[in-house]
Design a protein around this motif. Structure first.
Motif, short mmCIF file in Angstrom:
data_model
loop_
_atom_site.label_atom_id
_atom_site.label_comp_id
_atom_site.label_asym_id
_atom_site.label_seq_id
_atom_site.Cartn_x
_atom_site.Cartn_y
_atom_site.Cartn_z
N LYS A 106 0.83 -1.21 0.00
CA LYS A 106 0.00 0.00 0.00
C LYS A 106 0.86 1.26 0.00
N LYS A 107 1.93 1.28 0.78
CA LYS A 107 2.79 2.46 0.86
C LYS A 107 3.36 2.82 -0.50
N ALA A 108 3.86 1.82 -1.23
CA ALA A 108 4.41 2.06 -2.56
C ALA A 108 3.32 2.44 -3.55
N ILE A 109 2.15 1.87 -3.39
CA ILE A 109 1.01 2.20 -4.26
C ILE A 109 0.64 3.67 -4.09
N ARG A 113 1.25 6.30 -7.00
CA ARG A 113 -0.08 6.55 -7.57
C ARG A 113 -0.41 5.53 -8.66
N ALA A 114 0.19 4.36 -8.56
CA ALA A 114 -0.03 3.31 -9.56
C ALA A 114 0.04 1.95 -8.88
N ASN A 134 4.83 -2.15 -5.83
CA ASN A 134 3.43 -1.70 -5.87
C ASN A 134 2.52 -2.75 -6.50
N VAL A 135 2.89 -4.01 -6.32
CA VAL A 135 2.13 -5.11 -6.90
C VAL A 135 1.11 -5.65 -5.91
N VAL A 136 -0.04 -6.06 -6.42
CA VAL A 136 -1.04 -6.79 -5.64
C VAL A 136 -1.63 -7.88 -6.54
N ALA A 137 -2.24 -8.87 -5.92
CA ALA A 137 -2.86 -9.94 -6.70
C ALA A 137 -4.30 -10.11 -6.27
N TYR A 154 -6.39 5.47 -4.11
CA TYR A 154 -5.00 5.92 -4.01
C TYR A 154 -4.28 6.08 -5.34
N VAL A 155 -4.81 5.52 -6.42
CA VAL A 155 -4.05 5.49 -7.66
C VAL A 155 -4.73 6.27 -8.78
#
Length: 219
Positions: A106-109, A113-114, A134-137, A154-155
């Motif tokens: 979340k912090k990197a996202i 902003r991506a 900034n990866v999620v699955a 956030y993005v």
């Protein structure tokens, strides 16, 4: 229930340490020892009386947005007809409302902003391991408005990097619609992988910079 999940995750993680077969499999998929510990991967023993319906499977703990383990996904090591099994849906675990690794990324996202959205835990781990933070699955191809809201607030853009098979193509179309329904101004970028590659295999074969080039060239 949360305490039971935590105890189960701890138990499976300890069992993994004892299984050379499980550790060799994860190594063959490109995972480091550090990743195995960081993401608390586990193993359900091969005996159904001990491992239950998850026997002889790799355990991927699933966390809520606050970093609390709420369930898991289990991948077969023996070619069972069901490649993946999830714990049963409950008040604390609803897979379509959760994003894997969100509590860590979340912090990197927020900062970039991506977000890079992939469809499997293995893909997310390998990308994170290669400093794509900034990866999620989504849980397989399940992706609902509640999960979309976690990103949309956030993005400004989401890179959807799903497998190039038929299921992945259908799923990314649904994902695009769900995200655009939540926020019509959100830029949803569909990233098409070369034939036969998934996000994990691509970054392992070609490296982080080539993967980032793929994202940039998809805009």
């Amino acid at each position: 229930m949360l305490e039971k999940v935590k105890k189960a995750v701890d138990y499976y993680h300890e069992e993994l340490k004892k299984s050379n077969i499980a550790k060799d499999y994860l190594k063959s998929r490109g995972l480091t020892k550090e990743s195995i510990v960081k993401f608390k991967l586990g193993y359900a023993p091969p005996n159904p009386e001990i491992g239950g319906r998850f026997h002889d499977r790799i355990i991927f703990p699933i966390w809520d947005p606050h970093g609390v383990p709420v369930g898991w996904t289990a991948r077969t090591l023996i070619g069972a007809s069901a490649k993946y099994l999830n714990v049963k849906e409950s008040g604390i675990f609803q897979k379509s409302r959760l994003l894997y690794l969100y509590h860590l990324t979340k912090k990197a996202i927020v900062k970039t902003r991506a977000a890079v959205l992939v469809e499997g835990q293995m893909d997310a781990i390998i990308l994170y391991q290669h400093n794509i933070l900034n990866v999620v699955a989504s849980s397989s191809t399940a992706f609902k408005p509640a999960a979309a809201c976690l990103l949309a607030r956030y993005v400004s853009k989401v890179y959807v990097v799903y497998d190039p098979d038929d299921a992945g193509v259908r799923a990314r179309t649904k994902v695009e619609k769900v995200l655009n329904d939540i926020d019509p101004e959100l830029k949803v970028i569909i990233v098409k992988l070369p034939g036969g590659e998934d996000p994990a295999s691509f970054v392992l074969k070609y490296g982080r910079e080539k993967f980032l080039d793929l994202l940039r060239n998809s805009q």
